[in-house]
Design a protein around this motif. Sequence first.
Motif, PDB file in Angstrom:
ATOM      1  N   TYR A 165      -9.442  -2.552   5.954  1.00 52.67           N
ATOM      2  CA  TYR A 165      -8.852  -1.935   4.767  1.00 52.67           C
ATOM      3  C   TYR A 165      -9.221  -2.676   3.472  1.00 52.67           C
ATOM      4  O   TYR A 165      -8.780  -2.303   2.400  1.00 52.67           O
ATOM      5  CB  TYR A 165      -7.320  -1.888   4.884  1.00 52.67           C
TER       6      TYR A 165
ATOM      7  N   GLY B  83       0.501  -0.505   6.704  1.00 49.82           N
ATOM      8  CA  GLY B  83       1.128  -0.351   5.388  1.00 49.82           C
ATOM      9  C   GLY B  83       2.553  -0.878   5.402  1.00 49.82           C
ATOM     10  O   GLY B  83       2.968  -1.643   4.518  1.00 49.82           O
TER      11      GLY B  83
ATOM     12  N   ASN C  60      -0.475  12.037   1.088  1.00 47.64           N
ATOM     13  CA  ASN C  60      -0.042  11.074   0.093  1.00 47.64           C
ATOM     14  C   ASN C  60      -0.306  11.640  -1.295  1.00 47.64           C
ATOM     15  O   ASN C  60      -1.444  11.724  -1.737  1.00 47.64           O
ATOM     16  CB  ASN C  60      -0.799   9.759   0.307  1.00 47.64           C
TER      17      ASN C  60
ATOM     18  N   GLN D 150      -5.599   4.241   2.074  1.00 53.23           N
ATOM     19  CA  GLN D 150      -4.995   3.002   2.547  1.00 53.23           C
ATOM     20  C   GLN D 150      -5.938   1.853   2.218  1.00 53.23           C
ATOM     21  O   GLN D 150      -6.972   1.696   2.843  1.00 53.23           O
ATOM     22  CB  GLN D 150      -4.766   3.109   4.052  1.00 53.23           C
TER      23      GLN D 150
ATOM     24  N   PRO E 130       0.826  -1.202   0.000  1.00 56.79           N
ATOM     25  CA  PRO E 130       0.000   0.000   0.000  1.00 56.79           C
ATOM     26  C   PRO E 130       0.868   1.263   0.000  1.00 56.79           C
ATOM     27  O   PRO E 130       1.992   1.240   0.493  1.00 56.79           O
ATOM     28  CB  PRO E 130      -0.768  -0.092   1.324  1.00 56.79           C
ATOM     29  N   GLY E 131       0.301   2.332  -0.539  1.00 56.93           N
ATOM     30  CA  GLY E 131       1.033   3.605  -0.555  1.00 56.93           C
ATOM     31  C   GLY E 131       2.033   3.704  -1.679  1.00 56.93           C
ATOM     32  O   GLY E 131       2.815   4.642  -1.744  1.00 56.93           O
TER      33      GLY E 131
END
Lengths: 482, 367
Positions: B209, B141, B2, B8, A450-451
Amino acid sequence: MEPSKGTTMLQQLQYTSSEFLLPRLQEAFRHAADFQAVCIGESDAGKLYLLYLTTLVGSDHFLFHLNRQPKDGVLTTLHSYYGTSYSAGDFSACEKAVCAGKTVLCSAESANGLILDTENPQQRGLQQPQTENVIQGPMYGFIENYQTNIGLIRQRMQTSRLKIWETSVGDLTNTKVGVLYLDGVTDPGLVQYTCGQLNAIQVDGIQDSGELLRFMDPGSSRLFPAAVTTERPDRVTASLLNGKIVVLMDGTPFSIIAPGSFFDFWESPEDQYLTPLIALFLRWLRFIALMINLFLPALYVAITSVNIDLNRLEISLAAAGSREGVPYPVWIESLIMLFLLDCIVEAGIRLPRSISSTVTMVGGVVLGQAIIQANIVSNLLVIIVATTALTNFIVVDYQMGLVQRILKYFVLTGASVIGVLGIFICFAILVICLSRLQSFGVSYLTPIGPGARIRSMSLGLIGGSRKFSLSYWITFGRGSRQ
Amino acid sequence: MNPSNEEQKISLPQYFVLQMMVFGAISFHLYPWLVLQSTAQSYWIPILIWMLLGLLGAWLFSRVLALHKGKDAYTIAKRVLGWPGVILFIVPLLWFMWSAMVIVVRAHSEMISMTILHSTPQWFLDGMIFIGVFLAFGGIGSIIRASVLFLLVSFPLSVGLVLLGFGDLNVNLGKPWLYTNGDFLTSPKFYTTSFVWAGYLYYAACGKYAEHPKKLWRPYTVAALCFLPLLAASVYQPALTFSPEMSRILTLPYISKMDSVSYYWLVIENLTAVFIVSSILYLFLLLALIMNCIVTAVRAVFPSWNEKLLCVLAGITAYAAIRLIPSWEWIERAVEWDTALRLYLMYGFPIAVLAKSFISNKMRSRQ
């Protein structure tokens, strides 16, 4: 000065304020020996002056006339100005303009001045990049001049979608910085973030893009470089096409390509110009070199001092035999050799080229031979250290090469304490550190997890055909989103 | 901020990676011994029965998570059951997670101590828990990103070790291959083996998520199917090498099997060391995941509590508890004692939440 044009220009001068520009500029540049205020003639509004720094202004921008005066005198007047543009500016703008090599035209009593584009920057010609040599590919690199560097990119990318956002950084140095991005390709959030970070920089001066990078991404690691820096225009244009942003700074040939990913540092610009299988082979070669560089000295320490039974008995006996007569523990022996190696490398970089080869010869061959004969280290370790040195030079990016040089001591410490397990624990800690890092708000391990940056396509190890790309499998369908 | 404007989100394959790491961390130490102890006949039947039960549990749990998309299991329990839900689910799950962390770290440090680092102090090895804390600091993450890289290193090693273990097997030792009289049903060890299949409970915190929480049973199923051959090999390989009777009295049958593997062409002689270092990566990931679950659970009740502080607190208390564990036998007993609680969390809780939700919906529709 041409009469018609001159009239139009001079109409832009303002006389409303009681604060005259000329005395203010003369005061500001009071002890600057290269500052000149030259009277070039008279108009209806009074005497006209040209203000500039002689060290920065090119002499080919102005043409002066010497007119005979009635009483055998000579009057110098400005006949014409050759330049691209001019604009009116107040005291602050005129002060900045003079510092940037421009000339200010004003009258003795005007509140503002006309800024003429007369700068004549000192620059070298285009040369081969010093840090990123390729066998096949463009053979020119960026230089220290901002305009030239922008021009080189424009030549390679002839589209109106290439956008440039400019600002100046440094309260005293006023260094020009430009953010380049491809409209419709680059994430607008990334552009906004970068411009915001540049605007927020409060510092007296910045000398190089490496320093600028630290200010732009203050949350990034203190060890790993936050983004790739390059002096190759082809790499910059390829990155722009890949949706990244490029930051160019005046006074340095190194541009910043952001956001950075750990895997970007293993990609050479040349990889794009070779056939996929060869590029694949070279990338794996670099990756294996990284592994050898980080873990080989540590593995030597682990299997000769902690996990002696890990290897086959014959190999363990051979390693023990080579250490016969060496008085130190293995980790001290390794530490000595690695430290010496780093000294030799550093000396080779800093010294002039003619001497550096001698240093390498003395350090590498003479010292290596002597140190074995003196029974300070084993000959097996010399092979290990030589391999480590060799693999360190395979790294494409200089900054990442430096990081590796430090990290091998960290892994060596782990191996000295608990052997192979220590190596794996150090590896785990490195991965954890990398997984927590972000570059410009994007995961440093892009394209993993993720990210990650959405447009990221390659893991760096597997390039070429997308279907064969490892990232195709491990990004889990994320790559299909554009 | 971000810049990629990406929320996320965790994809199903990333959940699969997490589940693979969970399986890797809890499969190889106690599981072979427990299966060998649970029956004297064919082992694949108890293995397969629990796998199917695990799939059922994962399906139920994913239905629970799908009740309120974007919420973790604790918040859902609190919403559906109210404060009784906190007491009936969050408190037992907290205890289960925390004790699992204590047991798994101690089991690994004992294994390391017994096999490759005989003279290293136990307190030092137990300190591995703080690497998990360090990883948990980065959030989910960071955990997922690290898990992908860890899996790329450790899973091929695990598969390679299993393949190497096939070298010197005697298939005659494995009989009967098909017959069973169901003796395992009366053995508590059979029910204890459920701990390997309880991995989906670790989705409790990170399940929020998921784009489609209802499908979360799928990554669990794929991971279970991927790990099934390794689990079966960890049981069968010692049995087919040393005989079932001999394997039953070994403390760590699979590690003993690793010790017995020797090939003249293999540079590495001590495969146990390789096994240990590969399992250590699984362990770090599991610890971070558990830590994340614990922190999320506590914050579901006390939202203002600091995440990092909670991580450190969980790590320190677990480390103190690990230091109190006297022996390997105690670890075996602790896993057995946990069985009832585990079965309650695996099936009792999801069924209760789903039933309550179903009844509430029915009543609402009648009104």
